[in-house]
Design a protein around this motif. Structure first.
Motif, PDB file in Angstrom:
ATOM      1  N   GLU A 177       2.671  -2.267 -16.545  1.00 14.33           N
ATOM      2  CA  GLU A 177       2.922  -0.836 -16.745  1.00 14.33           C
ATOM      3  C   GLU A 177       4.410  -0.553 -16.973  1.00 14.33           C
ATOM      4  O   GLU A 177       4.773   0.224 -17.851  1.00 14.33           O
ATOM      5  CB  GLU A 177       2.407  -0.018 -15.552  1.00 14.33           C
ATOM      6  CG  GLU A 177       0.901   0.039 -15.452  1.00 14.33           C
ATOM      7  CD  GLU A 177       0.223   0.695 -16.646  1.00 14.33           C
ATOM      8  OE1 GLU A 177       0.830   1.555 -17.312  1.00 14.33           O
ATOM      9  OE2 GLU A 177      -0.939   0.329 -16.919  1.00 14.33           O
ATOM     10  N   LEU A 178       5.271  -1.188 -16.177  1.00 12.37           N
ATOM     11  CA  LEU A 178       6.707  -0.942 -16.330  1.00 12.37           C
ATOM     12  C   LEU A 178       7.233  -1.494 -17.652  1.00 12.37           C
ATOM     13  O   LEU A 178       8.159  -0.923 -18.236  1.00 12.37           O
ATOM     14  CB  LEU A 178       7.477  -1.535 -15.154  1.00 12.37           C
ATOM     15  CG  LEU A 178       7.275  -0.804 -13.823  1.00 12.37           C
ATOM     16  CD1 LEU A 178       7.944  -1.560 -12.692  1.00 12.37           C
ATOM     17  CD2 LEU A 178       7.806   0.617 -13.887  1.00 12.37           C
TER      18      LEU A 178
ATOM     19  N   ASP B 135      14.694   6.920 -16.051  1.00 16.69           N
ATOM     20  CA  ASP B 135      14.379   8.119 -15.289  1.00 16.69           C
ATOM     21  C   ASP B 135      13.410   7.727 -14.171  1.00 16.69           C
ATOM     22  O   ASP B 135      12.382   7.094 -14.432  1.00 16.69           O
ATOM     23  CB  ASP B 135      13.744   9.150 -16.228  1.00 16.69           C
ATOM     24  CG  ASP B 135      13.291  10.385 -15.481  1.00 16.69           C
ATOM     25  OD1 ASP B 135      14.166  11.070 -14.916  1.00 16.69           O
ATOM     26  OD2 ASP B 135      12.076  10.648 -15.439  1.00 16.69           O
ATOM     27  N   GLU B 136      13.750   8.064 -12.946  1.00 15.50           N
ATOM     28  CA  GLU B 136      12.919   7.631 -11.809  1.00 15.50           C
ATOM     29  C   GLU B 136      11.496   8.166 -11.906  1.00 15.50           C
ATOM     30  O   GLU B 136      10.547   7.499 -11.513  1.00 15.50           O
ATOM     31  CB  GLU B 136      13.557   8.037 -10.475  1.00 15.50           C
ATOM     32  CG  GLU B 136      12.807   7.432  -9.305  1.00 15.50           C
ATOM     33  CD  GLU B 136      13.586   7.432  -8.000  1.00 15.50           C
ATOM     34  OE1 GLU B 136      12.971   7.751  -6.974  1.00 15.50           O
ATOM     35  OE2 GLU B 136      14.784   7.103  -8.009  1.00 15.50           O
ATOM     36  N   GLU B 137      11.326   9.370 -12.456  1.00 10.38           N
ATOM     37  CA  GLU B 137       9.971   9.927 -12.589  1.00 10.38           C
ATOM     38  C   GLU B 137       9.136   9.108 -13.573  1.00 10.38           C
ATOM     39  O   GLU B 137       7.933   8.953 -13.392  1.00 10.38           O
ATOM     40  CB  GLU B 137      10.023  11.402 -13.003  1.00 10.38           C
ATOM     41  CG  GLU B 137      10.444  12.321 -11.867  1.00 10.38           C
ATOM     42  CD  GLU B 137       9.645  12.084 -10.578  1.00 10.38           C
ATOM     43  OE1 GLU B 137       8.392  12.102 -10.621  1.00 10.38           O
ATOM     44  OE2 GLU B 137      10.262  11.870  -9.520  1.00 10.38           O
TER      45      GLU B 137
ATOM     46  N   ALA C 206       4.686   5.145 -14.049  1.00 14.42           N
ATOM     47  CA  ALA C 206       4.177   3.830 -14.444  1.00 14.42           C
ATOM     48  C   ALA C 206       3.619   3.081 -13.231  1.00 14.42           C
ATOM     49  O   ALA C 206       2.558   2.452 -13.311  1.00 14.42           O
ATOM     50  CB  ALA C 206       5.281   3.022 -15.117  1.00 14.42           C
ATOM     51  N   VAL C 207       4.325   3.148 -12.109  1.00 13.62           N
ATOM     52  CA  VAL C 207       3.867   2.479 -10.883  1.00 13.62           C
ATOM     53  C   VAL C 207       2.568   3.135 -10.394  1.00 13.62           C
ATOM     54  O   VAL C 207       1.628   2.447  -9.998  1.00 13.62           O
ATOM     55  CB  VAL C 207       4.969   2.517  -9.797  1.00 13.62           C
ATOM     56  CG1 VAL C 207       4.436   2.024  -8.455  1.00 13.62           C
ATOM     57  CG2 VAL C 207       6.167   1.671 -10.230  1.00 13.62           C
TER      58      VAL C 207
ATOM     59  N   TYR D 249      -0.055   1.805  -7.515  1.00 11.10           N
ATOM     60  CA  TYR D 249       0.831   1.562  -6.368  1.00 11.10           C
ATOM     61  C   TYR D 249       1.788   2.732  -6.231  1.00 11.10           C
ATOM     62  O   TYR D 249       1.761   3.667  -6.999  1.00 11.10           O
ATOM     63  CB  TYR D 249       1.575   0.225  -6.571  1.00 11.10           C
ATOM     64  CG  TYR D 249       0.585  -0.893  -6.774  1.00 11.10           C
ATOM     65  CD1 TYR D 249      -0.057  -1.482  -5.703  1.00 11.10           C
ATOM     66  CD2 TYR D 249       0.229  -1.292  -8.057  1.00 11.10           C
ATOM     67  CE1 TYR D 249      -1.017  -2.450  -5.887  1.00 11.10           C
ATOM     68  CE2 TYR D 249      -0.739  -2.267  -8.251  1.00 11.10           C
ATOM     69  CZ  TYR D 249      -1.363  -2.844  -7.167  1.00 11.10           C
ATOM     70  OH  TYR D 249      -2.325  -3.787  -7.345  1.00 11.10           O
ATOM     71  N   GLU D 250       2.641   2.656  -5.216  1.00 10.72           N
ATOM     72  CA  GLU D 250       3.531   3.775  -4.930  1.00 10.72           C
ATOM     73  C   GLU D 250       4.987   3.321  -4.978  1.00 10.72           C
ATOM     74  O   GLU D 250       5.357   2.332  -4.339  1.00 10.72           O
ATOM     75  CB  GLU D 250       3.216   4.349  -3.553  1.00 10.72           C
ATOM     76  CG  GLU D 250       4.004   5.600  -3.251  1.00 10.72           C
ATOM     77  CD  GLU D 250       3.619   6.223  -1.906  1.00 10.72           C
ATOM     78  OE1 GLU D 250       4.448   6.981  -1.389  1.00 10.72           O
ATOM     79  OE2 GLU D 250       2.529   5.930  -1.388  1.00 10.72           O
TER      80      GLU D 250
END
Length: 72
Positions: free
Chosen positions: A25-26, A53-55, A60-61, A66-67
């Motif tokens: 995903e990342l 961008d952290e969002e 993606a996570v 996952y979180e």
């Protein structure tokens, strides 16, 4: 070319399959050139062309199931 390496903490990873899901995903985020997920430490190292961008990373996570706990 300059790259940015960021280490994120991801909760919920417990095996190689988890690492693969998060990495896949990342890797889809534009500008990401490398992802290394380590389930035992919960750390995911992302190499990208520019700061992410952290969002975008969180989404993606989340998509992988996952979180994101933030940057390590």
């Amino acid at each position: 070319m300059t790259t940015v390496t960021t280490v994120y903490k991801v909760t919920g990873m417990s095996c190689g399959h988890c690492e693969g899901s998060v990495s896949e995903e990342l890797s889809r985020i534009p500008g990401v050139s490398s992802v290394k997920a380590v389930a035992s430490s919960g750390e995911v190292t992302v190499v990208s062309a520019a700061p992410l961008d952290e969002e975008t990373v969180r989404a993606a996570v989340d998509e992988a199931g996952y979180e994101l706990a933030g940057q390590a």
